[in-house]
Design a protein around this motif. Structure first.
Motif, mmCIF file in Angstrom:
data_model
loop_
_atom_site.group_PDB
_atom_site.id
_atom_site.type_symbol
_atom_site.label_atom_id
_atom_site.label_comp_id
_atom_site.label_asym_id
_atom_site.label_seq_id
_atom_site.Cartn_x
_atom_site.Cartn_y
_atom_site.Cartn_z
ATOM 1 N N ILE A 197 4.870 2.413 0.660
ATOM 2 C CA ILE A 197 4.616 3.713 0.039
ATOM 3 C C ILE A 197 4.065 3.456 -1.362
ATOM 4 C CG2 ILE A 197 5.673 5.870 -0.729
ATOM 5 C CD1 ILE A 197 7.847 5.326 1.427
ATOM 6 N N SER A 198 2.910 4.052 -1.627
ATOM 7 C CA SER A 198 2.329 3.859 -2.967
ATOM 8 C C SER A 198 3.069 4.747 -3.967
ATOM 9 C CB SER A 198 0.842 4.189 -2.938
ATOM 10 O OG SER A 198 0.668 5.552 -2.604
ATOM 11 N N ARG A 199 3.342 4.161 -5.123
ATOM 12 C CA ARG A 199 4.014 4.904 -6.191
ATOM 13 C C ARG A 199 3.093 4.957 -7.394
ATOM 14 N NH1 ARG A 199 8.371 1.238 -4.461
ATOM 15 N NH2 ARG A 199 9.708 2.436 -3.094
ATOM 16 N N ASN A 200 2.687 6.162 -7.757
ATOM 17 C CA ASN A 200 1.761 6.326 -8.880
ATOM 18 C C ASN A 200 2.388 5.949 -10.212
ATOM 19 O OD1 ASN A 200 -0.365 7.144 -7.295
ATOM 20 N ND2 ASN A 200 0.198 9.310 -7.392
ATOM 21 N N LYS A 201 3.703 6.017 -10.305
ATOM 22 C CA LYS A 201 4.343 5.690 -11.583
ATOM 23 C C LYS A 201 4.245 4.196 -11.895
ATOM 24 C CE LYS A 201 8.972 5.115 -9.700
ATOM 25 N NZ LYS A 201 10.346 5.530 -9.772
ATOM 26 N N ASN A 202 3.977 3.368 -10.873
ATOM 27 C CA ASN A 202 3.823 1.937 -11.108
ATOM 28 C C ASN A 202 2.415 1.563 -11.554
ATOM 29 O OD1 ASN A 202 6.456 1.575 -10.407
ATOM 30 N ND2 ASN A 202 6.018 0.980 -8.291
ATOM 31 N N ILE A 203 1.458 2.466 -11.442
ATOM 32 C CA ILE A 203 0.080 2.188 -11.846
ATOM 33 C C ILE A 203 -0.066 2.601 -13.309
ATOM 34 C CG2 ILE A 203 -2.342 2.693 -11.397
ATOM 35 C CD1 ILE A 203 -1.530 3.325 -8.510
ATOM 36 N N LYS A 204 -0.428 1.645 -14.159
ATOM 37 C CA LYS A 204 -0.553 1.899 -15.590
ATOM 38 C C LYS A 204 -2.008 1.931 -15.975
ATOM 39 C CE LYS A 204 3.886 -0.103 -16.661
ATOM 40 N NZ LYS A 204 4.649 -1.059 -17.407
ATOM 41 N N LYS A 205 -2.323 2.719 -16.989
ATOM 42 C CA LYS A 205 -3.681 2.813 -17.503
ATOM 43 C C LYS A 205 -3.964 1.615 -18.377
ATOM 44 C CE LYS A 205 -4.869 7.581 -17.366
ATOM 45 N NZ LYS A 205 -5.534 8.642 -18.064
ATOM 46 N N SER A 206 -5.215 1.182 -18.354
ATOM 47 C CA SER A 206 -5.632 0.058 -19.185
ATOM 48 C C SER A 206 -6.067 0.582 -20.552
ATOM 49 C CB SER A 206 -6.795 -0.672 -18.507
ATOM 50 O OG SER A 206 -7.306 -1.639 -19.365
#
Length: 195
Positions: free
Chosen positions: A169-178
Motif C-alpha cells: 500500500i502506497s503511503r503519501n506521508k512517506n514521500i517527501k518533497k525535495s
C-alpha cells in the motif's frame, strides 16, 4: 517384450515368410501364376462379405502373407491420446491463474548404500490440479480420470485462493518533497558532452 508386442512381431515375420516363400516356390516351379481351368480355381468366401475367386492359386500365398503383414502394421499403431478439458471459474482473482496437472506420485526407495533398483507402472488414474496465482497459496484438487464425464474436469466447487502476500500500500506521508532545484527530465543531458 509384452505378449502384444510378440504377437505383432510373429505375425509380421509370418507375413514376410509367406511372401518370400511364395517367391521361392514360384522360382522353383512348385507353383505357377499362369491361369488354370475353372475346375482348379481357388475360391475363398467369408460370411458373404468377402469372396475371392482366382484361377492362379499361387496368388493366395501372397495375399495371406500380405494379410499377416497388414494385421501387424495395423495392430502396432498406438491409440490416440485423448485430451482432458478443464472448465470453470475462479472468482475474485485479478492476477493470472496457472493450473498445473500432476499425475499420481510414484515413489522408489533406495537402499542404504544409494543403489536404486525399482520399477514404476505409470498408469495415470488420478490427476491432481494445482491452481495458483501470484501472491496466493496454491490449492490442490485431485480428480479420478475414470469418473470424468466426456474427459472434462469441471471446477464445480467454489475455489477460494488464500493470499499469502499482503499487497503493498502506497503511503503519501512517506514521500517527501525535495528542496533542491532539479532539472526537468526531458532536457538533453550535459554530462559527457564536449565543451
Amino acid at each position: 517384450m509384452t505378449i502384444f508386442e510378440l504377437s505383432i512381431l510373429f505375425s509380421s515375420i509370418a507375413g514376410l515368410c509367406m511372401v518370400i516363400g511364395g517367391m521361392l516356390l514360384i522360382y522353383k516351379g512348385a507353383i505357377v501364376l499362369s491361369s488354370t481351368d475353372a475346375t482348379q480355381a481357388l475360391s475363398i468366401e467369408w460370411k458373404e462379405y468377402f469372396i475371392l475367386n482366382t484361377q492362379a492359386p499361387g496368388i493366395a500365398f501372397f495375399l495371406v502373407g500380405l494379410l499377416f503383414s497388414w494385421m501387424a502394421i495395423f495392430s502396432s499403431k498406438p491409440d490416440p491420446i485423448e485430451p482432458i478439458s478443464i472448465r470453470g471459474t475462479i472468482p475474485n482473482i485479478s492476477e493470472p491463474i496457472t493450473i498445473t496437472a500432476i499425475p499420481t506420485k510414484w515413489i522408489i526407495h533406495s537402499g542404504s548404500n544409494g543403489v536404486v533398483n525399482g520399477r514404476i507402472y505409470p498408469d495415470i488414474e488420478v490427476i491432481t490440479l494445482v491452481i495458483s496465482a501470484p501472491g496466493y497459496k496454491p490449492e490442490y484438487i485431485p480428480h479420478k480420470i475414470s469418473e470424468l464425464k466426456d474427459r472434462t474436469i469441471t471446477l464445480k466447487n467454489k475455489i477460494n485462493l488464500v493470499k499469502s502476500i499482503s499487497p503493498i500500500i502506497s503511503r503519501n506521508k512517506n514521500i517527501k518533497k525535495s528542496n533542491s532545484d532539479l532539472t526537468p527530465i526531458n532536457i538533453t543531458p550535459s554530462f559527457g558532452a564536449s565543451k
